[in-house]
Design a protein around this motif. Structure first.
Motif, mmCIF file in Angstrom:
data_model
loop_
_atom_site.group_PDB
_atom_site.id
_atom_site.type_symbol
_atom_site.label_atom_id
_atom_site.label_comp_id
_atom_site.label_asym_id
_atom_site.label_seq_id
_atom_site.Cartn_x
_atom_site.Cartn_y
_atom_site.Cartn_z
ATOM 1 N N GLY A 112 26.050 -7.005 -12.535
ATOM 2 C CA GLY A 112 25.555 -5.718 -11.084
ATOM 3 C C GLY A 112 23.780 -6.214 -11.900
ATOM 4 N N ASP A 113 23.600 -6.839 -12.913
ATOM 5 C CA ASP A 113 21.298 -6.152 -13.159
ATOM 6 C C ASP A 113 21.443 -7.666 -12.941
ATOM 7 N N ALA A 114 20.145 -7.885 -11.570
ATOM 8 C CA ALA A 114 19.151 -8.481 -11.303
ATOM 9 C C ALA A 114 18.734 -8.411 -12.343
ATOM 10 N N GLY A 115 18.502 -7.967 -13.920
ATOM 11 C CA GLY A 115 17.086 -8.016 -13.936
ATOM 12 C C GLY A 115 17.234 -8.871 -15.030
ATOM 13 N N ALA A 116 18.391 -8.936 -15.290
ATOM 14 C CA ALA A 116 19.256 -10.313 -16.568
ATOM 15 C C ALA A 116 19.152 -11.938 -15.747
ATOM 16 N N SER A 156 1.272 -1.098 0.109
ATOM 17 C CA SER A 156 -0.185 -0.414 0.138
ATOM 18 C C SER A 156 0.917 0.914 -0.041
ATOM 19 N N ASP A 157 2.185 1.194 0.208
ATOM 20 C CA ASP A 157 3.078 1.899 0.330
ATOM 21 C C ASP A 157 3.343 2.297 -2.315
ATOM 22 N N PRO A 158 3.287 3.184 -2.062
ATOM 23 C CA PRO A 158 3.170 4.268 -3.332
ATOM 24 C C PRO A 158 4.910 3.959 -3.645
ATOM 25 N N GLU A 159 5.902 4.447 -2.381
ATOM 26 C CA GLU A 159 7.370 4.856 -3.066
ATOM 27 C C GLU A 159 7.917 3.270 -2.623
ATOM 28 N N ALA A 160 7.513 2.734 -1.922
ATOM 29 C CA ALA A 160 8.162 1.136 -2.268
ATOM 30 C C ALA A 160 7.415 0.418 -3.305
ATOM 31 N N ASN A 161 5.970 0.876 -4.049
ATOM 32 C CA ASN A 161 5.866 0.066 -4.676
ATOM 33 C C ASN A 161 6.785 0.617 -5.966
ATOM 34 N N ARG A 162 7.091 1.468 -6.246
ATOM 35 C CA ARG A 162 8.002 2.319 -7.228
ATOM 36 C C ARG A 162 9.858 1.630 -7.349
ATOM 37 N N LEU A 163 9.593 1.746 -6.410
ATOM 38 C CA LEU A 163 11.001 0.738 -5.718
ATOM 39 C C LEU A 163 11.370 -0.818 -6.860
ATOM 40 N N LEU A 164 10.552 -1.836 -6.282
ATOM 41 C CA LEU A 164 10.008 -2.827 -6.618
ATOM 42 C C LEU A 164 10.019 -2.962 -8.436
ATOM 43 N N LEU A 165 9.336 -1.453 -8.494
ATOM 44 C CA LEU A 165 8.717 -1.870 -10.102
ATOM 45 C C LEU A 165 10.437 -0.518 -11.015
ATOM 46 N N GLU A 166 11.361 -0.125 -10.352
ATOM 47 C CA GLU A 166 12.162 0.297 -10.947
ATOM 48 C C GLU A 166 13.083 0.037 -11.048
ATOM 49 N N ASN A 167 14.119 -0.991 -9.783
ATOM 50 C CA ASN A 167 14.806 -1.878 -9.425
ATOM 51 C C ASN A 167 15.132 -2.935 -9.389
ATOM 52 N N ASP A 168 15.366 -3.951 -10.514
ATOM 53 C CA ASP A 168 15.709 -5.378 -10.434
ATOM 54 C C ASP A 168 15.706 -5.625 -9.011
ATOM 55 N N PHE A 169 17.030 -5.419 -8.144
ATOM 56 C CA PHE A 169 17.933 -5.860 -7.548
ATOM 57 C C PHE A 169 16.767 -5.553 -6.129
ATOM 58 N N ALA A 170 15.974 -5.063 -5.860
ATOM 59 C CA ALA A 170 15.231 -4.227 -5.508
ATOM 60 C C ALA A 170 14.026 -5.457 -5.489
ATOM 61 N N PHE A 171 13.173 -6.029 -6.197
ATOM 62 C CA PHE A 171 12.883 -6.972 -6.622
ATOM 63 C C PHE A 171 12.786 -8.105 -6.748
ATOM 64 N N VAL A 220 22.971 -13.416 -2.271
ATOM 65 C CA VAL A 220 22.416 -13.314 -4.042
ATOM 66 C C VAL A 220 23.181 -11.988 -4.638
ATOM 67 N N ALA A 221 23.120 -10.668 -3.612
ATOM 68 C CA ALA A 221 23.915 -9.587 -4.133
ATOM 69 C C ALA A 221 25.498 -10.167 -4.625
ATOM 70 N N GLN A 222 25.866 -10.618 -4.440
ATOM 71 C CA GLN A 222 27.550 -11.253 -4.897
ATOM 72 C C GLN A 222 27.262 -11.489 -5.661
ATOM 73 N N ARG A 223 26.110 -12.797 -6.625
ATOM 74 C CA ARG A 223 26.060 -13.816 -7.273
ATOM 75 C C ARG A 223 25.660 -13.057 -8.484
ATOM 76 N N VAL A 224 25.089 -11.585 -7.886
ATOM 77 C CA VAL A 224 23.855 -10.657 -8.833
ATOM 78 C C VAL A 224 25.309 -9.960 -9.596
ATOM 79 N N MET A 225 26.350 -9.508 -8.831
ATOM 80 C CA MET A 225 27.629 -8.846 -9.010
ATOM 81 C C MET A 225 28.587 -9.625 -9.937
ATOM 82 N N THR A 226 28.616 -10.745 -9.418
ATOM 83 C CA THR A 226 29.891 -11.690 -10.343
ATOM 84 C C THR A 226 28.826 -11.879 -11.589
ATOM 85 N N GLU A 227 27.851 -12.932 -11.252
ATOM 86 C CA GLU A 227 27.534 -13.814 -12.627
ATOM 87 C C GLU A 227 26.556 -12.663 -13.440
ATOM 88 N N TYR A 228 26.370 -11.682 -12.862
ATOM 89 C CA TYR A 228 25.536 -10.579 -13.729
ATOM 90 C C TYR A 228 25.971 -9.593 -13.781
#
Length: 100
Positions: A95-99, A5-20, A85-93
């Motif tokens: 830094g792009d969690a959307g990948a 129900s928090d618009p700012e939290a929703n925006r972060l989830l939709l705009e930041n793949d690592f947040a999602f 998970v963050a380490q893997r995003v950095m090393t294997e992707y």
């Protein structure tokens, strides 16, 4: 799309793949609204939401999750899950969690 129900939290989830991705990780053993708002609150508590920095700061992540009100009931386990998970995003992707 609304995850909380928090618009700012929703925006972060939709705009930041690592947040999602973090929301997916948090969405276990707690109410969904709490899990999906956690990335936003974590970003506020850390002062950033950079997977590279998160990958190197398990103690800081643990402290941020444990601050009242706790972001998750598994305050010891969640940092041990999120940091790799963050380490893997950095090393294997690159830094792009959307990948994933």
């Amino acid at each position: 799309m609304e995850f909380t129900s928090d618009p700012e939290a929703n925006r972060l989830l939709l705009e930041n793949d690592f947040a999602f991705l973090t929301g997916v990780l948090f969405d276990q053993g707690v109410p969904a609204e709490r899990a999906w708002r956690a990335p936003f609150l974590l970003s506020r508590r850390l002062g950033h939401f950079d997977p590279e920095r998160i990958a190197q700061d398990e103690a800081g992540v643990r402290e941020a999750i444990a601050q009242p009100p706790k972001l998750h009931r598994h305050i010891e386990e969640m940092p041990r899950w999120l940091v790799p998970v963050a380490q893997r995003v950095m090393t294997e992707y690159g830094g792009d969690a959307g990948a994933i």
